[in-house]
Design a protein around this motif. Structure first.
Motif, PDB file in Angstrom:
ATOM      1  N   PRO A 306      37.940  42.119  41.865  1.00 45.46           N
ATOM      2  CA  PRO A 306      37.251  43.176  42.604  1.00 45.46           C
ATOM      3  C   PRO A 306      38.026  43.531  43.869  1.00 45.46           C
ATOM      4  O   PRO A 306      38.808  42.725  44.381  1.00 45.46           O
ATOM      5  CB  PRO A 306      35.897  42.541  42.942  1.00 45.46           C
ATOM      6  CG  PRO A 306      36.156  41.077  42.944  1.00 45.46           C
ATOM      7  CD  PRO A 306      37.224  40.838  41.927  1.00 45.46           C
ATOM      8  N   ASP A 307      37.800  44.721  44.359  1.00 45.45           N
ATOM      9  CA  ASP A 307      38.509  45.183  45.545  1.00 45.45           C
ATOM     10  C   ASP A 307      37.723  44.809  46.803  1.00 45.45           C
ATOM     11  O   ASP A 307      36.790  45.506  47.200  1.00 45.45           O
ATOM     12  CB  ASP A 307      38.699  46.705  45.466  1.00 45.45           C
ATOM     13  CG  ASP A 307      39.343  47.263  46.729  1.00 45.45           C
ATOM     14  OD1 ASP A 307      40.178  46.549  47.317  1.00 45.45           O
ATOM     15  OD2 ASP A 307      38.998  48.395  47.126  1.00 45.45           O
ATOM     16  N   TYR A 308      38.066  43.670  47.389  1.00 43.59           N
ATOM     17  CA  TYR A 308      37.505  43.332  48.704  1.00 43.59           C
ATOM     18  C   TYR A 308      38.525  42.499  49.467  1.00 43.59           C
ATOM     19  O   TYR A 308      39.392  41.851  48.865  1.00 43.59           O
ATOM     20  CB  TYR A 308      36.159  42.611  48.578  1.00 43.59           C
ATOM     21  CG  TYR A 308      36.181  41.274  47.865  1.00 43.59           C
ATOM     22  CD1 TYR A 308      36.648  40.119  48.504  1.00 43.59           C
ATOM     23  CD2 TYR A 308      35.675  41.153  46.572  1.00 43.59           C
ATOM     24  CE1 TYR A 308      36.645  38.894  47.848  1.00 43.59           C
ATOM     25  CE2 TYR A 308      35.671  39.938  45.921  1.00 43.59           C
ATOM     26  CZ  TYR A 308      36.146  38.815  46.561  1.00 43.59           C
ATOM     27  OH  TYR A 308      36.142  37.607  45.918  1.00 43.59           O
ATOM     28  N   PRO A 309      38.470  42.527  50.805  1.00 45.12           N
ATOM     29  CA  PRO A 309      39.472  41.815  51.616  1.00 45.12           C
ATOM     30  C   PRO A 309      39.510  40.330  51.292  1.00 45.12           C
ATOM     31  O   PRO A 309      38.469  39.684  51.151  1.00 45.12           O
ATOM     32  CB  PRO A 309      38.990  42.058  53.052  1.00 45.12           C
ATOM     33  CG  PRO A 309      38.168  43.295  52.977  1.00 45.12           C
ATOM     34  CD  PRO A 309      37.507  43.265  51.633  1.00 45.12           C
ATOM     35  N   GLY A 310      40.721  39.797  51.146  1.00 52.35           N
ATOM     36  CA  GLY A 310      40.894  38.363  50.943  1.00 52.35           C
ATOM     37  C   GLY A 310      40.875  37.901  49.503  1.00 52.35           C
ATOM     38  O   GLY A 310      41.028  36.697  49.241  1.00 52.35           O
ATOM     39  N   VAL A 311      40.725  38.838  48.551  1.00 55.88           N
ATOM     40  CA  VAL A 311      40.607  38.402  47.157  1.00 55.88           C
ATOM     41  C   VAL A 311      41.909  37.781  46.649  1.00 55.88           C
ATOM     42  O   VAL A 311      41.892  36.824  45.868  1.00 55.88           O
ATOM     43  CB  VAL A 311      40.156  39.571  46.244  1.00 55.88           C
ATOM     44  CG1 VAL A 311      41.234  40.635  46.125  1.00 55.88           C
ATOM     45  CG2 VAL A 311      39.778  39.044  44.859  1.00 55.88           C
ATOM     46  N   ILE A 312      43.050  38.296  47.113  1.00 54.52           N
ATOM     47  CA  ILE A 312      44.325  37.741  46.655  1.00 54.52           C
ATOM     48  C   ILE A 312      44.511  36.316  47.171  1.00 54.52           C
ATOM     49  O   ILE A 312      44.900  35.408  46.423  1.00 54.52           O
ATOM     50  CB  ILE A 312      45.504  38.639  47.083  1.00 54.52           C
ATOM     51  CG1 ILE A 312      45.389  40.014  46.412  1.00 54.52           C
ATOM     52  CG2 ILE A 312      46.839  37.994  46.721  1.00 54.52           C
ATOM     53  CD1 ILE A 312      46.440  41.002  46.857  1.00 54.52           C
ATOM     54  N   SER A 313      44.206  36.103  48.440  1.00 54.58           N
ATOM     55  CA  SER A 313      44.347  34.746  48.989  1.00 54.58           C
ATOM     56  C   SER A 313      43.342  33.798  48.344  1.00 54.58           C
ATOM     57  O   SER A 313      43.595  32.591  48.215  1.00 54.58           O
ATOM     58  CB  SER A 313      44.172  34.756  50.519  1.00 54.58           C
ATOM     59  OG  SER A 313      42.911  35.270  50.877  1.00 54.58           O
ATOM     60  N   GLU A 314      42.203  34.333  47.915  1.00 57.69           N
ATOM     61  CA  GLU A 314      41.209  33.502  47.221  1.00 57.69           C
ATOM     62  C   GLU A 314      41.784  32.998  45.897  1.00 57.69           C
ATOM     63  O   GLU A 314      41.715  31.803  45.581  1.00 57.69           O
ATOM     64  CB  GLU A 314      39.954  34.334  46.972  1.00 57.69           C
ATOM     65  CG  GLU A 314      38.856  33.600  46.221  1.00 57.69           C
ATOM     66  CD  GLU A 314      37.655  34.515  45.982  1.00 57.69           C
ATOM     67  OE1 GLU A 314      37.341  34.754  44.792  1.00 57.69           O
ATOM     68  OE2 GLU A 314      37.056  34.985  46.961  1.00 57.69           O
ATOM     69  N   VAL A 315      42.364  33.923  45.121  1.00 57.58           N
ATOM     70  CA  VAL A 315      42.945  33.557  43.822  1.00 57.58           C
ATOM     71  C   VAL A 315      44.096  32.575  43.997  1.00 57.58           C
ATOM     72  O   VAL A 315      44.161  31.536  43.331  1.00 57.58           O
ATOM     73  CB  VAL A 315      43.421  34.821  43.070  1.00 57.58           C
ATOM     74  CG1 VAL A 315      44.258  34.436  41.854  1.00 57.58           C
ATOM     75  CG2 VAL A 315      42.224  35.667  42.643  1.00 57.58           C
ATOM     76  N   THR A 316      45.016  32.890  44.902  1.00 56.26           N
ATOM     77  CA  THR A 316      46.178  32.008  45.102  1.00 56.26           C
ATOM     78  C   THR A 316      45.762  30.677  45.713  1.00 56.26           C
ATOM     79  O   THR A 316      46.398  29.653  45.454  1.00 56.26           O
ATOM     80  CB  THR A 316      47.239  32.688  45.985  1.00 56.26           C
ATOM     81  OG1 THR A 316      46.650  33.089  47.237  1.00 56.26           O
ATOM     82  CG2 THR A 316      47.816  33.919  45.293  1.00 56.26           C
ATOM     83  N   GLY A 317      44.680  30.690  46.489  1.00 49.49           N
ATOM     84  CA  GLY A 317      44.192  29.447  47.088  1.00 49.49           C
ATOM     85  C   GLY A 317      43.701  28.465  46.049  1.00 49.49           C
ATOM     86  O   GLY A 317      43.990  27.265  46.116  1.00 49.49           O
ATOM     87  N   TYR A 318      42.981  28.963  45.050  1.00 46.94           N
ATOM     88  CA  TYR A 318      42.506  28.093  43.972  1.00 46.94           C
ATOM     89  C   TYR A 318      43.699  27.469  43.220  1.00 46.94           C
ATOM     90  O   TYR A 318      43.671  26.287  42.870  1.00 46.94           O
ATOM     91  CB  TYR A 318      41.652  28.882  42.983  1.00 46.94           C
ATOM     92  CG  TYR A 318      40.291  29.299  43.520  1.00 46.94           C
ATOM     93  CD1 TYR A 318      39.493  28.402  44.224  1.00 46.94           C
ATOM     94  CD2 TYR A 318      39.806  30.588  43.308  1.00 46.94           C
ATOM     95  CE1 TYR A 318      38.249  28.784  44.717  1.00 46.94           C
ATOM     96  CE2 TYR A 318      38.559  30.978  43.794  1.00 46.94           C
ATOM     97  CZ  TYR A 318      37.787  30.071  44.504  1.00 46.94           C
ATOM     98  OH  TYR A 318      36.562  30.454  44.987  1.00 46.94           O
ATOM     99  N   LEU A 319      44.718  28.284  42.981  1.00 49.01           N
ATOM    100  CA  LEU A 319      45.901  27.777  42.277  1.00 49.01           C
ATOM    101  C   LEU A 319      46.641  26.750  43.115  1.00 49.01           C
ATOM    102  O   LEU A 319      47.126  25.738  42.603  1.00 49.01           O
ATOM    103  CB  LEU A 319      46.824  28.941  41.898  1.00 49.01           C
ATOM    104  CG  LEU A 319      46.223  30.001  40.969  1.00 49.01           C
ATOM    105  CD1 LEU A 319      47.216  31.126  40.728  1.00 49.01           C
ATOM    106  CD2 LEU A 319      45.796  29.394  39.638  1.00 49.01           C
ATOM    107  N   ALA A 320      46.723  27.010  44.423  1.00 45.72           N
ATOM    108  CA  ALA A 320      47.418  26.077  45.321  1.00 45.72           C
ATOM    109  C   ALA A 320      46.717  24.724  45.366  1.00 45.72           C
ATOM    110  O   ALA A 320      47.372  23.672  45.430  1.00 45.72           O
ATOM    111  CB  ALA A 320      47.519  26.669  46.724  1.00 45.72           C
ATOM    112  N   GLU A 321      45.388  24.746  45.296  1.00 44.67           N
ATOM    113  CA  GLU A 321      44.628  23.492  45.323  1.00 44.67           C
ATOM    114  C   GLU A 321      44.999  22.588  44.153  1.00 44.67           C
ATOM    115  O   GLU A 321      44.932  21.358  44.254  1.00 44.67           O
ATOM    116  CB  GLU A 321      43.121  23.789  45.260  1.00 44.67           C
ATOM    117  CG  GLU A 321      42.530  24.289  46.564  1.00 44.67           C
ATOM    118  CD  GLU A 321      41.069  24.683  46.411  1.00 44.67           C
ATOM    119  OE1 GLU A 321      40.469  24.339  45.363  1.00 44.67           O
ATOM    120  OE2 GLU A 321      40.531  25.328  47.328  1.00 44.67           O
TER     121      GLU A 321
END
Length: 370
Positions: A306-321
């Motif tokens: 979805p188009d909302y601020p921070g969605v890219i960092s959310e996705v990459t954050g899960y992968l980084a974990e």
């Protein structure tokens, strides 16, 4: 196969040379890996990352110590090294190999070694990455990849087996070809496709002079099908010179093929056009999808977000974990208040599968493979 001891000298410590060094060390921990690179920073990095055990000051400094010499440099440099290698300083029984994606000129250039009784075995590990440099080197880079060897009749079979043993840690599938067979096959499945991709980009660039919309509209699928046109120009210049004769033959066949297809279109031969695409689809759909080949694979995962601020960092954050490394990320489409598409690229099929499972666990975003 047992573990080998001895000294391995690797000239060229980029992605391929570094990965071979790591694979050899993994299978033969008692072996000493000596490395050399003209780039002192790469050489120092290889030492600090423990890709090599010892750095040589020059190629000549390492040749005389080695039981195995791996020339992991571009094809033109390989030719130069073969012509200048001091034969009188080489160890008795040494094996010399390379990693170049052309073989006929390399093997011809190694004729002086073969005439001197030195076992030169042309090699081409058919795997790579969209990263470069020794920092990207991985011992598993060649796992399940085809590793072509092109020994001549001068080389005893036991020397070929010895090289396979040295390279056992790559976990690659070894295939024996003649130099000509190798160059013809790689011409068809790798060298000529790079030329076609580059020519498509040139065509688009020329049309852009007529209409600036070309580059904007080409940003999607066109960019994807011409990805390989972004490859190293210096490397491809050398490969095209080296594989000149096979490529000239392919040019003739390609021009004839285009003339045939042009006639289908000119005559509006709908049946011929349909079967042309059908046969291409059937052959392509039957190609192995999980086997490494001459062109590095793109392991892409598309994510509807979805188009909302921070969605890219959310996705990459899960992968980084979960320590899943992304090699590239691109926003393909995003418009206000609707779902956009992220294309995440990974280094391996395993990383992509892990990413898909990770996102399924943490989000309800739809994912699909490219």
């Amino acid at each position: 196969m047992g573990r080998l001891e001895g000294k391995v000298f690797i000239v060229g410590l980029g992605l391929i040379g570094g990965s071979i060094a790591l694979a050899i060390k993994k299978a033969h921990p008692e072996a000493m890996i000596i490395g050399y690179d003209v780039n002192e920073r790469q050489l120092g990095l290889a030492r600090s990352l423990k890709v090599i055990d010892e750095a040589a000051r020059s190629p000549e400094d390492g040749y005389g110590q080695a039981d195995l010499i791996v020339l992991a440099v571009p094809v033109m440099q390989t030719e130069a090294l073969l012509s200048s290698m001091p034969l009188e300083r080489l160890k008795r029984g040494v094996i010399v190999t390379d990693v170049g994606s052309t073989k006929q000129r390399i093997v011809q250039g190694a004729r002086r070694l073969l005439d001197h009784g030195v076992a030169f075995i042309g090699g081409h590990p058919m795997a790579g990455s969209h990263k470069s440099g020794v920092a990207a080197a991985r011992a598993h880079l060649f796992e399940n990849a085809f590793y072509i060897l092109t020994p001549t009749d001068d080389v005893p079979p036991q020397q070929v087996e010895a090289l396979k043993q040295w390279l056992a840690g790559t976990k690659a599938q070894f295939v024996i070809l003649t130099p000509k067979e190798h160059d013809r096959i790689t011409g068809v499945i790798s060298h000529f496709p790079h030329l076609i991709a580059a020519s498509l980009v040139h065509q688009a660039r020329e049309y852009e002079c007529e209409n600036a919309l070309v580059s904007r509209l080409a940003a999607g699928g066109f960019r994807d099908i011409t990805r390989i046109a972004s490859s190293n120009p210096e490397m491809w210049r050398d490969i095209f010179i080296h594989n000149k004769h096979e490529l000239l033959a392919l040019f003739d066949r390609w021009i004839a093929e285009m003339e045939r297809l042009r006639s289908f279109v000119e005559e509006e031969n709908s049946i011929a056009i349909y079967h042309y695409f059908l046969e291409a689809k059937q052959f392509r759909d039957g190609l192995p999808s999980r086997t490494k080949g001459a062109i590095p694979s793109f392991y892409d995962l598309y994510v509807d977000v979805p188009d909302y601020p921070g969605v890219i960092s959310e996705v990459t954050g899960y992968l980084a974990e979960e320590n899943i490394s992304i090699t590239n990320i691109r926003i393909i489409e995003t418009r206000e208040e609707i779902y956009g598409v992220l294309r995440l690229s990974f280094q391996s099929e395993d990383d992509r599968a892990r990413a898909k499972a990770c996102l399924a666990k943490h989000t309800n975003y739809a994912t699909y493979e490219g």
